[in-house]
Design a protein around this motif. Sequence first.
Motif, PDB file in Angstrom:
ATOM      1  N   PRO A 208       0.829  -1.214   0.000  1.00 54.93           N
ATOM      2  CA  PRO A 208       0.000   0.000   0.000  1.00 54.93           C
ATOM      3  C   PRO A 208       0.862   1.262   0.000  1.00 54.93           C
ATOM      4  O   PRO A 208       1.438   1.640   1.027  1.00 54.93           O
ATOM      5  N   VAL A 209       0.970   1.897  -1.150  1.00 52.31           N
ATOM      6  CA  VAL A 209       1.925   2.987  -1.329  1.00 52.31           C
ATOM      7  C   VAL A 209       1.550   4.224  -0.511  1.00 52.31           C
ATOM      8  O   VAL A 209       2.431   4.933  -0.006  1.00 52.31           O
ATOM      9  N   HIS A 210       0.275   4.496  -0.353  1.00 55.15           N
ATOM     10  CA  HIS A 210      -0.135   5.641   0.465  1.00 55.15           C
ATOM     11  C   HIS A 210       0.360   5.472   1.899  1.00 55.15           C
ATOM     12  O   HIS A 210       0.925   6.405   2.493  1.00 55.15           O
ATOM     13  N   ASP A 211       0.167   4.289   2.433  1.00 57.17           N
ATOM     14  CA  ASP A 211       0.577   4.033   3.808  1.00 57.17           C
ATOM     15  C   ASP A 211       2.088   4.146   3.975  1.00 57.17           C
ATOM     16  O   ASP A 211       2.581   4.615   5.015  1.00 57.17           O
ATOM     17  N   LYS A 212       2.827   3.743   2.959  1.00 54.21           N
ATOM     18  CA  LYS A 212       4.288   3.786   3.053  1.00 54.21           C
ATOM     19  C   LYS A 212       4.803   5.221   3.107  1.00 54.21           C
ATOM     20  O   LYS A 212       5.699   5.542   3.889  1.00 54.21           O
ATOM     21  N   TRP A 213       4.255   6.092   2.269  1.00 53.95           N
ATOM     22  CA  TRP A 213       4.701   7.494   2.292  1.00 53.95           C
ATOM     23  C   TRP A 213       4.281   8.165   3.597  1.00 53.95           C
ATOM     24  O   TRP A 213       5.044   8.959   4.177  1.00 53.95           O
ATOM     25  N   THR A 214       3.097   7.836   4.063  1.00 48.99           N
ATOM     26  CA  THR A 214       2.652   8.395   5.340  1.00 48.99           C
ATOM     27  C   THR A 214       3.567   7.934   6.468  1.00 48.99           C
ATOM     28  O   THR A 214       3.946   8.721   7.347  1.00 48.99           O
ATOM     29  N   ALA A 215       3.953   6.660   6.442  1.00 46.07           N
ATOM     30  CA  ALA A 215       4.850   6.132   7.466  1.00 46.07           C
ATOM     31  C   ALA A 215       6.220   6.788   7.415  1.00 46.07           C
ATOM     32  O   ALA A 215       6.915   6.871   8.437  1.00 46.07           O
ATOM     33  N   CYS A 216       6.616   7.273   6.234  1.00 47.06           N
ATOM     34  CA  CYS A 216       7.887   7.996   6.098  1.00 47.06           C
ATOM     35  C   CYS A 216       7.784   9.445   6.556  1.00 47.06           C
ATOM     36  O   CYS A 216       8.765  10.190   6.486  1.00 47.06           O
ATOM     37  N   GLY A 217       6.605   9.860   7.001  1.00 45.30           N
ATOM     38  CA  GLY A 217       6.450  11.201   7.547  1.00 45.30           C
ATOM     39  C   GLY A 217       5.999  12.254   6.562  1.00 45.30           C
ATOM     40  O   GLY A 217       6.095  13.456   6.852  1.00 45.30           O
TER      41      GLY A 217
END
Length: 297
Positions: A208-217
């Motif tokens: 899930p790419v949205h979640d990954k960018w969000t997790a990166c801050g």
Amino acid sequence: MTTTAHPRPDVALPRNERLAAIDEFAYRLRHNVINMGQEQGQGYVGQALGAADILATVYGDHLRFRADDPHWDGRDRFLLSTGHYAIGLYAALAEAGIISRDELLTYGSDDSRLPMSGMSTYTPGMEISGGSLGHGLPIAVGMALGLRHQDSPARVFNFLSDGELDEGSTWEAAMSAHHHRLGNLIAMVDINALQADGATSGVLSTEPVHDKWTACGWRTYRVDGNDTGALLDAFDAAIAEAAPAGSPAIVLCDTRVGKGVPLLETREKAHFMRIDEDEWQICRDQLTAGHNREDVR
């Protein structure tokens, strides 16, 4: 006298006028792409058509620049990480007045300033050279950090593809941008689900790419990348909080390869297209017919 893109949010034009200008920009951009592609008979036409609405939203509404002074210190920097999308960026530069439409017809020719893969040493308005994927965001991080050290209000816009999310360097840069609080960095990803080796999901799934960018801050927005209204709202939101120090922002754009030209939207081998001579006018006719239908609505 200086010239800038038109209109921009700080001009405070009504939303419907801004959208009309973006849609017209995207339509002309797509025509430019088809005209350029015909000069070579092939190329990365599908990606440029799919990304046209993204480029039109940024160049036609948000980017701060001077068309008659591409190296103006106060300009926003637009970094094309995906060098093979250069045909689309050249089309946008022409609509922005940075290069002439006549020069577009030299695309890919000997001694042209418009090579098939973007080169900063050749083309006005091309900030970095592109080729191997995964370099754009690391450069954008360094550039945004440098601009902040110079107390510059300029912002850095970085265009990536979903294929670039396969690269570890992209994610290292994403974490670095958050670590350094680069609120002056705004990225966008063209998610067209296609790479040179096949479907993105089959090469290396990044969801899930949205979640990954969000997790990166990062402040993360995901929209239909061929819906200019959704793009306008997403970039408005991303830019509203842009600051020298803060959270970087990214707009994830789901697009369709060949968008606007049904003949090309359904083509199987769409990463690098070879288009027959008798098909180019069909492409133009389909593009115009679709645009006219939109106008009627």
